[in-house]
Design an enzyme around this catalytic site. Structure first.
Site, mmCIF file in Angstrom:
data_model
loop_
_atom_site.group_PDB
_atom_site.id
_atom_site.type_symbol
_atom_site.label_atom_id
_atom_site.label_comp_id
_atom_site.label_asym_id
_atom_site.label_seq_id
_atom_site.Cartn_x
_atom_site.Cartn_y
_atom_site.Cartn_z
ATOM 1 N N GLY A 133 0.826 -1.202 0.000
ATOM 2 C CA GLY A 133 0.000 0.000 0.000
ATOM 3 C C GLY A 133 0.859 1.250 0.000
ATOM 4 N N ARG B 157 0.190 -6.888 -5.333
ATOM 5 C CA ARG B 157 0.286 -8.136 -6.083
ATOM 6 C C ARG B 157 1.703 -8.422 -6.561
ATOM 7 N NH1 ARG B 157 -4.966 -6.823 -9.634
ATOM 8 N NH2 ARG B 157 -4.793 -4.846 -8.530
ATOM 9 N N GLY C 139 6.317 -2.700 2.996
ATOM 10 C CA GLY C 139 5.889 -3.202 4.289
ATOM 11 C C GLY C 139 6.396 -4.616 4.516
ATOM 12 N N ASP C 140 5.836 -5.321 5.474
ATOM 13 C CA ASP C 140 6.381 -6.640 5.811
ATOM 14 C C ASP C 140 6.333 -7.613 4.630
ATOM 15 O OD1 ASP C 140 3.669 -6.726 5.966
ATOM 16 O OD2 ASP C 140 3.571 -7.553 7.991
ATOM 17 N N THR D 81 5.084 1.301 6.599
ATOM 18 C CA THR D 81 3.787 0.795 7.039
ATOM 19 C C THR D 81 3.058 1.928 7.701
ATOM 20 O OG1 THR D 81 2.825 -0.251 8.985
ATOM 21 C CG2 THR D 81 5.178 -0.382 8.790
ATOM 22 N N ASP E 270 0.571 1.883 9.357
ATOM 23 C CA ASP E 270 0.050 1.491 10.668
ATOM 24 C C ASP E 270 1.112 1.552 11.759
ATOM 25 O OD1 ASP E 270 -2.440 1.027 9.586
ATOM 26 O OD2 ASP E 270 -2.060 -1.090 9.241
ATOM 27 N N ASP F 91 3.343 -0.571 12.528
ATOM 28 C CA ASP F 91 3.322 -1.810 13.297
ATOM 29 C C ASP F 91 4.531 -2.712 13.035
ATOM 30 O OD1 ASP F 91 2.675 -2.506 10.735
ATOM 31 O OD2 ASP F 91 0.789 -3.499 11.234
ATOM 32 N N MET G 141 -7.782 3.514 10.250
ATOM 33 C CA MET G 141 -7.045 2.309 9.889
ATOM 34 C C MET G 141 -6.425 1.646 11.113
ATOM 35 S SD MET G 141 -5.181 3.245 6.328
ATOM 36 C CE MET G 141 -6.082 3.087 4.774
ATOM 37 N N ARG H 19 -5.589 -2.677 11.393
ATOM 38 C CA ARG H 19 -6.191 -4.007 11.478
ATOM 39 C C ARG H 19 -5.674 -4.801 12.650
ATOM 40 N NH1 ARG H 19 -5.859 -5.442 5.083
ATOM 41 N NH2 ARG H 19 -7.523 -4.004 4.509
#
Lengths: 368, 368, 368, 368
Positions: free
Chosen positions: B20, B83, B123-124, B146, B148, B150, B190, B192
């Site tokens: 993202g 993707r 990100g991860d 990220t 988030d 996180d 946001m 999750r």
């Protein structure tokens, strides 16, 4: 500070805010209070929570100190509500809900408080009540407030510029992520019966599709537009949808719900519904943002603060000049007065063939 | 401009953005390009749409001119996608979808293009792929992204400050209308698996209730808090809810959906669901705003631009110094390196008993 | 997209931006290009750096792709300058500077490039040049641009709303620190001959004193106002001063300087000068902020983007309809045309006794 | 709300803000008040205008209601001042100004009011006074406040992020107009002894030249950089200058003035002075913006509100835990305590060879 000479026998006025809040209400209240005190030596009382404040004698004296510093603040220092119409006041009798006319009591309360005239800031509902009070002999002026800008008697209402700015900034933000991620972004904005916010914000934000209550749409045409863009190498699209947008089939996109808590219809969800349809027909990922009450909130734009200030000053001038039963209105570059009677009678909708819609189409906007 | 003396045999590097998008990606890309060219005389190639660009040899040469003016812009000039993992690439064979390892082809493509090393911003998921490439002998450094926040290996990631600023400004706007209208306002943000955005934005915006994935809540406790405020004369409340917040009962608030288009889980709707419950138990009107991808968009804050710039400069330094298989990270006030291995192994969640949560509680926040 | 039927023999148009830049220029350029191509199938050429681009044949073909994404950006993608009037072009002959009329050459260049008509975006200087070209037979339409809003032929120009918003936000920021620290804050804003920015921003920001070119002031009256506030317990004041504000004595506050680099007069410094005087007569600490070109910069407001878009679309419509020698203008809620002749003849100044000034006075503003 | 069990014999605390104001002060005050009342059942008194409030017994009881809604507001609800040091209090005796130690009287006043401990929010000046009180036996904790971020004992102070955000947004705005008009734009920002704001804002805004107190500059090197850009086709440059930037020659750019009204040195004007020099040596038009106190004003960023909240909560915790003579500080991701003694002893300056400066250089910034 020298007071203007006035023949008026008004000594004390009341001010209230009714209906949904809009950025700029505090600018109006401040202007009413400062102008009344500085220009004419009046006393000012603010009723709490709209007409409820008159019914329940819930009020504050308003001095210059009370309105100091409120100009940049959203909301209203007086509180507001959609409820408590004195001409149709909900009461419970023997466990059953019924409506009573408590307007005489309200008028009695005004007399008790020594209030000679009212400045009522509100939308069509509150202005209709204002007109009822006027017909019963109360000196009243109205100040129009509708975030949707759907009042025909004034070119613009305060709050609208702030709301569309919030929506336009949201589109700017969605643009960068839509483009990076090749997605369709849906932004649901306010506008039940008129699509002014969607249209203005859509043009300002460079939206690709704008859906209005005034121009019924089809999912097919939306998807065709998105596909056309994709074919030209634009792998993303921005769709702005007014909550009251209508399908060409006449079918409601989402069922309106009669809502118990006095907010007559609550829509919501049209963005999600359309998003699913678009995802299905284009095969592109879609994401939905629902701005909701963000559009009512926040510090008013400079435009709204200026318009609110002019409206507030003019309203007091009308009261002092004895021009009761009127509403302040912006006509071109001028703040003028119109009769309350004429003001509350007609909804102002987007002309689907007007200059603004055509300008949008000229720069490539599809209206679905 | 004098070039640093380097022993490195790296002449040309590739850069890509995966997963993202997040505000600050362009700051990183710009810093990688400028630093590589100015400091070390390297050539830089940008792959389009993440690892897809390596697989399909879709790329652009990146010069200083290409990255001029992109610092304040949201999104990524290279495009991005969730993707196209080269180690598990989706293909259709005889109408059936299956996954193939195309990493050898990807590595071949890198050689064809003369690319000696990769700077992978992601990100991860993307960092795990970066680590796979590293294990296959490709000189790789990672740059954590990220929204988030996180990722346990770095104190902060770029994009987070912008996202929480957007959420915090939204709370400011909701405050004025909530207060004027005596409503409960729900803001869905946001988060999750980690509630960092909800926690930080909630503190910054003065929320009354914050719901996190890390601290299961009950509707009863939320309503008790709102009632307590109402009893103290505060006839409004602000509730911030992370999309992954969990009921104490263990029950999911909304069903996670496995989503075909590769975004593994799509939540959404928790705000509306909670809003209805709150309306029921408090009898107060509630309104819901779903920020959605607004949080990913927009011009990065100064903080994120600076952090992104530092990360980009450091990443090139690591490549030139031969510190492959590492990731840049912020530790205290310092930008350092950590091994990719360690970086991708652990989610950083809010400590439900940590200083930040306790500070929030000390100023009156309820976590439901 | 279906093209409008046109009788026009215009196939290719040129567009340029002249004079100082203003937020919204890119919105106009985008609208001209999109509308010309989509509505009428025209070709569009953008000249670089105003009229200089015609003189030196410095131009770019403009396609929809070229104007994609420029709507939210400040400045102008075409560049602009105050210099290079084709009718009075500065050249050096034998070491001496002299002026030549190179307009015939410019017209020759237009023919060479196959350009049938011009859309000229600029202030009174550029519009006067546009009118000269029109008189020499070139199909021309003008699009008014003046950040100061001092053009009488249109109610508003784009860029003005952004400039006053920047100034108004500055006042908001000064308010909090002025109040906390009991200081007088001076904000110097643009406005050499007309005080529209100072007046609008001052009202929007809740300034205590506003100094305009149109209403000569005395230091004594400023200090009296600040003192009056201090006596009422308001230990701070905000003074907004237009750079062209004049002392009642007729004395210039700061000497205008003829500036070699073609910017005819450069003022500046009036804020500092007044600040010292106020500090002396009130004994209160004063601080000065000079916004300068911040007011020209930044992303245009939604208002300016919409107005710019409407202007651009209308300009192309005028060209295609053969209404040469006209300028687009906002009149009330309508975008209309006026003759270039009438448009460039008169400065629009603040009416010192008009409704806006009186509204400001009603809420307590002193004009010194 | 359940109170924490405490052994402390503190029942009532005082809080004050001293020195220049900074965004986030209200967040700290709010956190101190809420935390003291909710966590420990303490009473809180706010002194008006810093130490002056103790000397003159000018104070307000602070309840949760008093601090409601102040989180997003700039400035300080308690007022502040640079004056009125109880250990060196200015008095006039026989027409002559002299200084007296009135600290015993101040301590007496605290006892009269029943105040057991003090939370002092301020810069190095106020914290030094705090330390003096501590040495005289008053239970004191300090909360660091310096918009310049130049206190060595804490990684960051609140207010800094807001100030640099304001400066960074200003650079964004200058960029668009500089680029369109081919000008050199100078932005003068705060920073007398430390260039943190200039450095951070310059990196965030993509400045071309940054001038710091810590890295002496020459006009020649600035002009060489601007010329180098011009040669590469970049016909504009952005220069950010800290007010305390120094010429390599050791010469002060502008004379510091000892200012009567207790603000020890007032610089200002360095931007204009450098602008003239640059215009002379490059031949390019330059424009100057002086942000001044804009940098102190406005709503604090989310970052500053969170940091301020954490500081306020921690300060009360220190008081209750008996950790007098300490100051709260951010160390990495943790809010901790340091001794006041150590905190006030050292200025934190930019390391001219540190990572941040090198990162800036890597992306092309010149430090003149």
């Amino acid at each position: 500070m020298s007071l203007n000479k006035i023949n008026s026998n008004i000594k004390k006025i009341g001010v209230l805010t009714g209906g949904g809040d809009a950025p700029g209400l505090n600018a109006v209240i401040r202007a009413v209070v400062k102008s009344a005190i500085r220009q004419y030596g009046l006393e000012v009382v603010g009723f709490i929570n709209g007409f409820s404040g008159i019914i329940h004698k819930d009020y504050r004296e308003l001095t210059e100190a009370n309105v100091s510093g409120i100009l940049p603040r959203g909301g209203t220092i007086l509180g507001t509500t959609n409820r408590d119409n004195p001409f149709r006041y909900a009461v419970e009798i023997n466990g059953e809900k019924t409506f009573q006319d408590v307007s005489d009591q309200a008028i009695e309360n005004l007399k008790d408080l020594g209030i000679d005239a009212l400045a009522i800031i509100g939308g069509d509902g509150s202005l209709a009540i204002a007109y009822e009070f006027y017909k019963k002999g109360i000196p009243v002026v109205g100040i129009p407030k509708t975030i949707d800008n759907d009042l025909s008697a004034t070119d613009v209402t305060f709050g609208f510029d702030t709301a569309l700015t919030t929506a336009s900034e949201a589109i700017d933000k969605l643009h960068t992520t839509a483009e990076s991620h090749h997605r369709v972004m849906i932004l649901e904005v306010m506008g039940r019966y008129a699509g002014w916010i969607a249209l203005h914000a859509g043009i300002a934000g460079g939206a690709d599709v704008i859906l209005l209550p005034e121009k019924p749409f089809t999912i097919e045409r939306i998807c065709a537009k998105i596909q056309e863009r994709s074919n030209m190498g634009k792998k993303f699209s921005i769709v702005v949808v007014a909550e009251g947008a209508k399908l060409e089939s006449g079918e409601m996109v989402v069922q309106r719900m009669v809502h118990e808590s006095h907010d007559p219809v609550r829509l919501g969800g049209i963005g999600n519904r359309i998003g699913e349809d678009i995802e299905r027909c284009t095969g592109m990922e879609t994401r939905v943002t629902v701005l909701g009450h963000l559009q009512r909130g926040g510090s008013p734009t400079a435009y709204d603060r200026i318009l609110g200030t002019r409206f507030g000053v003019k309203a007091v001038e009308l009261l002092v000049d004895g021009k009761y039963g009127h509403m302040v209105a912006l006509k071109g570059a001028e703040v003028q007065e119109v009769t309350l009677d004429s003001a509350i009678s007609q909804l102002k909708q987007v002309d689907p063939h007007g200059e603004l819609v055509r300008a949008a189409e000229a720069v490539g906007v599809s209206f679905g």
